[in-house]
Write an enzyme that holds these catalytic residues in place. Sequence first.
Site, PDB file in Angstrom:
ATOM      1  CE  LYS A 132      -4.191  -1.791   1.682  1.00 34.94           C
ATOM      2  NZ  LYS A 132      -4.431  -1.709   3.112  1.00 34.94           N
ATOM      3  CG  HIS A 135      -0.912   7.466   2.749  1.00 30.69           C
ATOM      4  ND1 HIS A 135      -1.207   8.128   3.905  1.00 30.69           N
ATOM      5  CD2 HIS A 135      -1.501   6.250   2.837  1.00 30.69           C
ATOM      6  CE1 HIS A 135      -1.971   7.344   4.655  1.00 30.69           C
ATOM      7  NE2 HIS A 135      -2.155   6.193   4.033  1.00 30.69           N
ATOM      8  CG  HIS A 138       1.892   5.611   6.404  1.00 34.32           C
ATOM      9  ND1 HIS A 138       1.532   5.344   5.119  1.00 34.32           N
ATOM     10  CD2 HIS A 138       1.267   4.704   7.177  1.00 34.32           C
ATOM     11  CE1 HIS A 138       0.731   4.289   5.106  1.00 34.32           C
ATOM     12  NE2 HIS A 138       0.550   3.890   6.345  1.00 34.32           N
TER      13      HIS A 138
END
Length: 580
Positions: A132, A135, A138
């Site tokens: 994933k 982004h 985070h």
Amino acid sequence: MKDWKELIADLLAKEVPEITKEEILALIETPQDSKLGDYAFPCFRLAKVLRKAPPMIAAGIAEKINASGAEELALFDKIECVNAYVNFFLSRGAYAAEVIGEAVQSGKEFGRSDLGQGKTVIVEYSSPNIAKPFHIGHIRSTVIGNSIYKIYDALGYNVIRINHLGDYGTQFGKMIVAFRRWGSEEDVKREPIKSLLSYYVKFHEEAEKDPALEDEARATFTKLENGEPEEQRLWQWFREESLKEFTRVYDMLGITFDSYAGESFYSDKMGRVLDIMKDKGILEESQGAQIVDLSAYDMAPALITKSDGSTLYITRDIAAALYRKENYNFDKNIYVVASQQNLHFQQWFKVVELMGFDWSKECVHIPFGLVSLEEGTMSTRHGRVVFLEDVLKRAVEKTREIIIEKNVNTDNIDVTAKQVGIGAVVFQELSAARIKDYVFSWNKVLNFDGETGPYVQYTHARAASVLRKAGFDAAAEKQNGTLLSGADFSKVTGDSAMELIRLIYKYPAVVKEAGEKYEPSVITRHIVDMAQCFNKFYHDEHIIVEDEAEKKAKLLLTYAAKETIASGLGLLGIEAPERM
Ligand code: ARG
């Protein structure tokens, strides 16, 4: 370093035996208005004990202290009573000599302590999910956790940094199904996460029309759990490609970990966890699944295994905590994870307690608020994400433009743009109390004049430039043993100088407070204050003056301020360029 409050409490304790020194310490204040002294002791509480009016008590205490002939009186300009207060005015010269002397002699060690000696602390942070995007959301855990690690390290703890990668769970079933249907090996090799993400998005779109896909994904995850080679191979490959991307970002931020033991690491350590739960009689059947009932604690039950036998996120967290206790024997086990997961942590901390482990109280969840974008919220499922790597790259690019446009002084524009651009993003991240939600704003991040990273870094570089201009070489002077010689500290007693000295004095306590509260913003706040105060001092006074003794004292103050700011930036995970 002298502890002035302590010293004043000692002076007072001799004259007011009616209350303990601890009580005295708790009563001592630091007045906002410096006309009322640097420290003040209010006598209201003593009125009851002594059965006298507070102003009379204050007058009596001040008189006795002044007549005591104590050696420490030399450290004060005056001690006087005003109404119900005994006000203590530090001798500015003595205070400056003590604080600046201590700060410059400790150098890089200033603010560090051995508070945590012999104690082990685990800080778990970042922990993104494999396959994933890494982004902008985070960044919070990554940057707050890194700073908490640095603060505990400075406080003398043995710190273990763990990245609890989200590398397991039913979503990998979805990922594998999606890859097989719509993916291409070449695309994944060329652009791993972006490709994997697009398959994942597609899976959710298709699954809405065709729910059978969800069943297929579940079956595929079971195969993975059972160690089927083909599923294992794909999962392993997704994991490696993802880690490559994460590592690029960690390198940009200068962040490292001691362990990447993620969720999958615990997949074979579940049996024991379930055995202990059964042993303690806390595991219950519920519609084929196994749960721990937490209704006695006003919480939803903890779902430990699903009806198909597969374990869950929470079970892996419990297994990980047991593993960590056994392997690291931690004194504290810290989780830097978003506040959305509050309930999750409350639940499993309670389960660990019910399993009979009293160290459950050494586990601490450090929550933080959401980051959103000016353009609106993000959603992985819908592919609306902003990659952290792109944000960092853009910050560096924009900083480079500003450096050129403003003609900022630099040895190496690439290095400076990186230090300042990335520092700016990190600084904004750590500016407000972590629990607050905030909106990421380019204008705020890269402002060189606001309360920003570039402003603090620029102030540090300005101090460095003053020292260069004066030919002051701290390292050489330290070597020769002349660092403090020839300085007359009674010449650095202007108001802004004094305020700056006070902020330097407070720095070690600020680091401690930041550790106790798990709150890097305490440090951010303090170094913004220091930067503003240094700039005021720089504006108010000439530093490079004729009088050698005055010049030396002022250079030492400049040096102490510069090093303290650099140390604070360091604890936030930000570099301090010498030139900009
Ligand atoms: N991987 C999770 C996420 O991205 C965060 C993991 C938090 N740590 C933990 N021990 N549960 O939401």
